[in-house]
Design a protein around this motif. Sequence first.
Motif, PDB file in Angstrom:
ATOM      1  N   ARG A   1     -14.619  -2.450  -1.221  1.00 23.33           N
ATOM      2  CA  ARG A   1     -13.277  -1.538  -0.599  1.00 23.33           C
ATOM      3  C   ARG A   1     -12.352  -0.695  -1.457  1.00 23.33           C
ATOM      4  O   ARG A   1     -11.960   0.282  -1.466  1.00 23.33           O
ATOM      5  N   THR A   2     -11.656  -1.333  -2.497  1.00 22.11           N
ATOM      6  CA  THR A   2     -10.961  -0.813  -3.255  1.00 22.11           C
ATOM      7  C   THR A   2     -10.916  -0.862  -4.664  1.00 22.11           C
ATOM      8  O   THR A   2     -10.247  -0.152  -5.453  1.00 22.11           O
TER       9      THR A   2
ATOM     10  N   VAL B   1      -5.176  -0.552 -10.535  1.00 22.81           N
ATOM     11  CA  VAL B   1      -3.754  -0.500 -10.328  1.00 22.81           C
ATOM     12  C   VAL B   1      -3.488  -0.333  -8.821  1.00 22.81           C
ATOM     13  O   VAL B   1      -3.975   0.641  -8.354  1.00 22.81           O
ATOM     14  N   TYR B   2      -2.582  -1.273  -8.559  1.00 27.35           N
ATOM     15  CA  TYR B   2      -2.010  -1.193  -7.288  1.00 27.35           C
ATOM     16  C   TYR B   2      -0.656  -0.458  -7.057  1.00 27.35           C
ATOM     17  O   TYR B   2       0.298  -1.063  -7.473  1.00 27.35           O
ATOM     18  N   ASN B   3      -0.611   0.454  -6.320  1.00 23.18           N
ATOM     19  CA  ASN B   3       0.777   1.155  -6.040  1.00 23.18           C
ATOM     20  C   ASN B   3       1.304   0.485  -4.915  1.00 23.18           C
ATOM     21  O   ASN B   3       0.762   0.867  -3.698  1.00 23.18           O
ATOM     22  N   ILE B   4       2.385  -0.167  -4.975  1.00 17.07           N
ATOM     23  CA  ILE B   4       2.886  -0.845  -3.750  1.00 17.07           C
ATOM     24  C   ILE B   4       3.480   0.140  -2.532  1.00 17.07           C
ATOM     25  O   ILE B   4       3.155   0.081  -1.443  1.00 17.07           O
ATOM     26  N   GLU B   5       4.016   1.291  -3.109  1.00 16.54           N
ATOM     27  CA  GLU B   5       4.637   2.210  -2.200  1.00 16.54           C
ATOM     28  C   GLU B   5       3.490   2.930  -1.520  1.00 16.54           C
ATOM     29  O   GLU B   5       3.729   3.561  -0.170  1.00 16.54           O
ATOM     30  N   ARG B   6       2.200   3.356  -2.082  1.00 17.78           N
ATOM     31  CA  ARG B   6       1.196   4.062  -1.350  1.00 17.78           C
ATOM     32  C   ARG B   6       0.306   3.126  -0.883  1.00 17.78           C
ATOM     33  O   ARG B   6      -0.728   3.546  -0.267  1.00 17.78           O
ATOM     34  N   ASN B   7       0.165   1.671  -1.133  1.00 14.52           N
ATOM     35  CA  ASN B   7      -0.466   0.820  -0.561  1.00 14.52           C
ATOM     36  C   ASN B   7      -2.081   1.153  -0.898  1.00 14.52           C
ATOM     37  O   ASN B   7      -2.989   1.200  -0.029  1.00 14.52           O
ATOM     38  N   GLN B   8      -2.282   1.571  -2.286  1.00 13.79           N
ATOM     39  CA  GLN B   8      -3.858   1.979  -2.882  1.00 13.79           C
ATOM     40  C   GLN B   8      -3.889   1.396  -4.247  1.00 13.79           C
ATOM     41  O   GLN B   8      -2.948   1.521  -4.864  1.00 13.79           O
TER      42      GLN B   8
ATOM     43  N   LYS C   1       7.282   0.125 -13.056  1.00 13.19           N
ATOM     44  CA  LYS C   1       7.203   0.512 -11.783  1.00 13.19           C
ATOM     45  C   LYS C   1       6.875   0.001 -10.450  1.00 13.19           C
ATOM     46  O   LYS C   1       6.582   0.331  -9.448  1.00 13.19           O
ATOM     47  N   GLN C   2       6.698  -1.547 -10.772  1.00 19.57           N
ATOM     48  CA  GLN C   2       6.446  -2.372  -9.670  1.00 19.57           C
ATOM     49  C   GLN C   2       4.775  -2.216  -9.311  1.00 19.57           C
ATOM     50  O   GLN C   2       4.644  -2.634  -8.187  1.00 19.57           O
ATOM     51  N   GLN C   3       4.091  -1.550 -10.125  1.00 21.15           N
ATOM     52  CA  GLN C   3       2.680  -1.450  -9.852  1.00 21.15           C
ATOM     53  C   GLN C   3       2.103  -2.747 -10.279  1.00 21.15           C
ATOM     54  O   GLN C   3       2.267  -3.222 -11.452  1.00 21.15           O
ATOM     55  N   LEU C   4       1.010  -3.452  -9.809  1.00 16.31           N
ATOM     56  CA  LEU C   4       0.248  -4.286 -10.133  1.00 16.31           C
ATOM     57  C   LEU C   4      -1.145  -3.701 -10.925  1.00 16.31           C
ATOM     58  O   LEU C   4      -1.873  -3.275 -10.368  1.00 16.31           O
ATOM     59  N   TRP C   5      -1.260  -4.425 -12.157  1.00 15.34           N
ATOM     60  CA  TRP C   5      -2.393  -4.048 -12.949  1.00 15.34           C
ATOM     61  C   TRP C   5      -3.351  -5.187 -12.883  1.00 15.34           C
ATOM     62  O   TRP C   5      -2.979  -6.269 -13.337  1.00 15.34           O
TER      63      TRP C   5
ATOM     64  N   ASP D   1       5.401 -11.253  -1.304  1.00 13.07           N
ATOM     65  CA  ASP D   1       4.077 -11.436  -1.145  1.00 13.07           C
ATOM     66  C   ASP D   1       3.220 -12.163  -2.296  1.00 13.07           C
ATOM     67  O   ASP D   1       3.973 -12.130  -3.342  1.00 13.07           O
ATOM     68  N   LEU D   2       2.519 -13.109  -2.105  1.00 14.61           N
ATOM     69  CA  LEU D   2       1.758 -13.776  -2.810  1.00 14.61           C
ATOM     70  C   LEU D   2       0.483 -13.164  -2.991  1.00 14.61           C
ATOM     71  O   LEU D   2      -0.004 -12.972  -2.120  1.00 14.61           O
ATOM     72  N   TRP D   3       0.070 -13.031  -4.483  1.00 10.78           N
ATOM     73  CA  TRP D   3      -1.280 -12.517  -4.961  1.00 10.78           C
ATOM     74  C   TRP D   3      -2.226 -13.531  -5.489  1.00 10.78           C
ATOM     75  O   TRP D   3      -1.734 -14.021  -6.439  1.00 10.78           O
ATOM     76  N   PHE D   4      -3.347 -13.496  -5.084  1.00  7.79           N
ATOM     77  CA  PHE D   4      -4.394 -14.489  -5.627  1.00  7.79           C
ATOM     78  C   PHE D   4      -5.450 -13.656  -6.211  1.00  7.79           C
ATOM     79  O   PHE D   4      -6.228 -12.922  -5.487  1.00  7.79           O
ATOM     80  N   CYS D   5      -5.824 -13.900  -7.396  1.00 10.92           N
ATOM     81  CA  CYS D   5      -6.812 -13.315  -8.357  1.00 10.92           C
ATOM     82  C   CYS D   5      -7.749 -14.166  -8.239  1.00 10.92           C
ATOM     83  O   CYS D   5      -7.703 -15.420  -8.813  1.00 10.92           O
TER      84      CYS D   5
END
Length: 145
Positions: free
Chosen positions: A28-29, A57-64, A43-47, A1-5
């Motif tokens: 929302r988030t 912090v975005y947890n990819i496994e939990r999608n939250q 841990k592959q989390q996005l900060w 996936d590509l992320w845009f800030c």
Amino acid sequence: DLWFCTRFNGIYRYNPSDERIEHYSATRTHTSNQIISVYKDSKQQLWFGTLNGGVCVYNIERNQFKNFTTDNGLANNNVYGILEDGNGYIWLTTNRGISKYDPKNNHFTNYDNKYGLPSNQFNFKSYLKSSEGTLFFGSINGLCF
């Protein structure tokens, strides 16, 4: 996936396999739509560092997302830089010094000029982890490592 800030419109995630775009907004988030820094930890989390909203912090496994602000112990809600050290601590630069986050204990330790920093205020896009693991942070009065 590509992320845009974005500076004023939150975060966008583009999935190239299905060409879907998802928008993550402060309503929302997370706590601010002004995203000014991003870091992917071991841990592959996005900060995502924000202006006036702390860090999320975005947890990819939990999608939250999980949000941290001064209410949680962060030094300041403007997060300019984010890096992880070799022990798994997350270091965040702000307008009130540097915060070290311990993910195991969910605890922040804050450092300011009383601890030897040249300034409490740090700069946008001024952080680097060297290949040897040294963390560098640029403040308005010099470089810290």
